[in-house]
Design a protein around this motif. Sequence first.
Motif, PDB file in Angstrom:
ATOM      1  N   LYS B   3       0.836  -1.193   0.000  1.00 51.93           N
ATOM      2  CA  LYS B   3       0.000   0.000   0.000  1.00 51.93           C
ATOM      3  C   LYS B   3       0.877   1.252   0.000  1.00 51.93           C
ATOM      4  O   LYS B   3       1.853   1.343   0.734  1.00 51.93           O
ATOM      5  N   GLN B   4       0.457   2.192  -0.825  1.00 51.76           N
ATOM      6  CA  GLN B   4       1.123   3.487  -0.843  1.00 51.76           C
ATOM      7  C   GLN B   4       0.120   4.536  -0.371  1.00 51.76           C
ATOM      8  O   GLN B   4      -1.045   4.506  -0.741  1.00 51.76           O
ATOM      9  N   LEU B   5       0.611   5.433   0.461  1.00 50.42           N
ATOM     10  CA  LEU B   5      -0.240   6.521   0.926  1.00 50.42           C
ATOM     11  C   LEU B   5       0.106   7.773   0.122  1.00 50.42           C
ATOM     12  O   LEU B   5       1.253   8.213   0.126  1.00 50.42           O
ATOM     13  N   THR B   6      -0.896   8.302  -0.593  1.00 50.04           N
ATOM     14  CA  THR B   6      -0.672   9.496  -1.407  1.00 50.04           C
ATOM     15  C   THR B   6      -1.368  10.680  -0.741  1.00 50.04           C
ATOM     16  O   THR B   6      -2.532  10.578  -0.350  1.00 50.04           O
ATOM     17  N   ALA B  32       9.830   4.831   2.907  1.00 48.66           N
ATOM     18  CA  ALA B  32      10.283   5.460   1.664  1.00 48.66           C
ATOM     19  C   ALA B  32       9.332   6.579   1.312  1.00 48.66           C
ATOM     20  O   ALA B  32       8.160   6.558   1.712  1.00 48.66           O
ATOM     21  N   PHE B  33       9.845   7.543   0.591  1.00 53.59           N
ATOM     22  CA  PHE B  33       8.949   8.607   0.138  1.00 53.59           C
ATOM     23  C   PHE B  33       9.436   9.201  -1.176  1.00 53.59           C
ATOM     24  O   PHE B  33      10.599   9.080  -1.540  1.00 53.59           O
ATOM     25  N   LYS B  45       4.164  10.793  -1.763  1.00 53.22           N
ATOM     26  CA  LYS B  45       3.867   9.358  -1.763  1.00 53.22           C
ATOM     27  C   LYS B  45       4.729   8.674  -0.723  1.00 53.22           C
ATOM     28  O   LYS B  45       5.954   8.841  -0.729  1.00 53.22           O
ATOM     29  N   LEU B  46       4.099   7.933   0.161  1.00 55.76           N
ATOM     30  CA  LEU B  46       4.815   7.339   1.288  1.00 55.76           C
ATOM     31  C   LEU B  46       4.597   5.836   1.340  1.00 55.76           C
ATOM     32  O   LEU B  46       3.501   5.339   1.077  1.00 55.76           O
ATOM     33  N   ILE B  47       5.666   5.138   1.692  1.00 53.09           N
ATOM     34  CA  ILE B  47       5.537   3.750   2.116  1.00 53.09           C
ATOM     35  C   ILE B  47       5.806   3.774   3.617  1.00 53.09           C
ATOM     36  O   ILE B  47       6.854   4.255   4.047  1.00 53.09           O
ATOM     37  N   VAL B  48       4.839   3.318   4.390  1.00 52.00           N
ATOM     38  CA  VAL B  48       4.977   3.403   5.842  1.00 52.00           C
ATOM     39  C   VAL B  48       4.721   2.034   6.473  1.00 52.00           C
ATOM     40  O   VAL B  48       4.173   1.135   5.817  1.00 52.00           O
TER      41      VAL B  48
END
Lengths: 436, 144
Positions: B3-6, B32-33, B45-48
Amino acid sequence: MDVPFWNKQVETLDRASLQAIQLERFREMVAWALKTPFYGKKLASVGIASPDDVKSLRDLGRIPFTVKDDLRRGFPRGLLAVEMSEVVRIHSSSGTTGIPTVIYFARDDLDRWTDLLARSITATGASARDIFQNMMTYGLFTGGLGLHYGAERVGMTVIPIGGGNTKRQIQTMKDFQTTVLHVTPSYLLHIHSQFESEGVRPGDLALTRAFIGAEPHSENTRRKIEDLLGIQAFNSYGLSELNGPGVAFECVHRKDMHVWEDAYLIEIIDPKTGQNVEDGQEGEVVLTNLIRRAMPILRYRTRDLAFLHPEPCECGRTHRRLSRILGRTDDMLIINGVNVFPSQIEEKIMKVPEVATNYLIHVDKKGALDRLTVKVEIYPKLFLGEAARLEALRTRIREELRSSIVISPNVELHEPGSLPVSEGKAKRVIDERPKD
Amino acid sequence: MAKQLTIFVENRAGRLKTITDNLRKSNIDIRAFTIQDRGDYGLLKLIVDKPNDAYLALANLGCACALKDILAISVPDQPGNFHRLTSALAEHNVNVIDAYGFVLQPHNTGVCCMEVDQPQLMKAQEIVAEAGFTVLQDEELYSL
Ligand SMILES: [Zn+2]
């Protein structure tokens, strides 16, 4: 549909009987106006020295218009027709020039005005059974007190909360199970946006109606309010020069506002020529107050643009209906030679579900050309995180606007909640072009 | 699926800080961002480690944000590997909307994140697997 009346006899008078009342009151108003220094001079200049010089309603056309500056120049007592001891209330609007416009009411004036508001409220279907939260500003502004007394006369349970303090407004709606609101459309939308964070769940509130007014808004804004809150929203019209709210109000059919023609003479004129236009044609609203003796106002140019419906309303009232205010003669923007009304822009923006209800119109100059920028906020619930969709949205809004206002604006997308919200009359236009 | 958080961010000072500050308060670890710049606004865009918690934290703030399935592909650090990956996708007409890479410590794993058109997502995942790459599932990615 059940059509409630406050005064069915007056509200359904045939045209001839209505005009007979109008003529009688018009002559009476001329008599009061002649007592003021301002109208004494003005009426003499067109050969009216006594009410006997008024033979028919057509004589109205002989009287020169009254404009806002006349009221300022007449400050403080130039338009006062009675002794100050007979004045029981003063209202005032501040205005940008610093000189206020002051309105005087004698006791009977307030009584007649209150009756119009009771009539207006009843026309919407609201009644003594309702809990009425009056969210308009109280004080010198006519909006708060006007509806307050009208609602009391109807017998509603009135909560005189006044404007602002969103948390308390929402809590009050819950605590007292408010059914009817009086509020500006922009503030109502703001309040709704706070429901979630204030923990309002469906079923917590008992709202059924809102009287919206004091700022021009589009039909789409009304729909948005009705859909979001699940209520009926009634447009209303008034200005302090003509007493305040209750000049015109929507009935249960919500198809524009009945002008109470036994209390006001309404004309629609071409703002350039000053000539009356036909019913159905858009122009500037000109009003003559037929019920206020302490401070008569004849042929007041409101600068509001609207039209009168030529056809009767299904409710059976004979008083003609005024369209919503389509613009102001003085808020029209001229952008590269094209006339643009902020209301045209609002109308389009309210149709786009992916943007929220706040917007800002910004005009500046780039080189020799005017540049129009429309700023909108992304509506979080419909945000999908895709740049391509956002760009398509931007293009769609630009195209929609171009189809309405002819010129193609820049469209800026902003974060939710980042554009200024004003509680009360929203300031939506920033014009930074150098003035010459 | 990863999942990516935008997050929609306006291009003005201090906006990123507000977001990172709130993620920190919610104990979210950013793996990551990347920022996609669109002029007056950008998409962060974040990978958390906890995508749902992060989403809720920001949505409660009133942010416009969205969770989206993306491909997180393990790409061993050797010449030609990335080319092999893009070729496989191109061959099957998969449109890559955005891509960015990062290295996960301590295993020194190269990860390539790819956003593709949502209807093509499952197909893209199969193509990538057939080409010999490992598609990381969310748990694998966040717990690395
Ligand atoms: Zn009607």
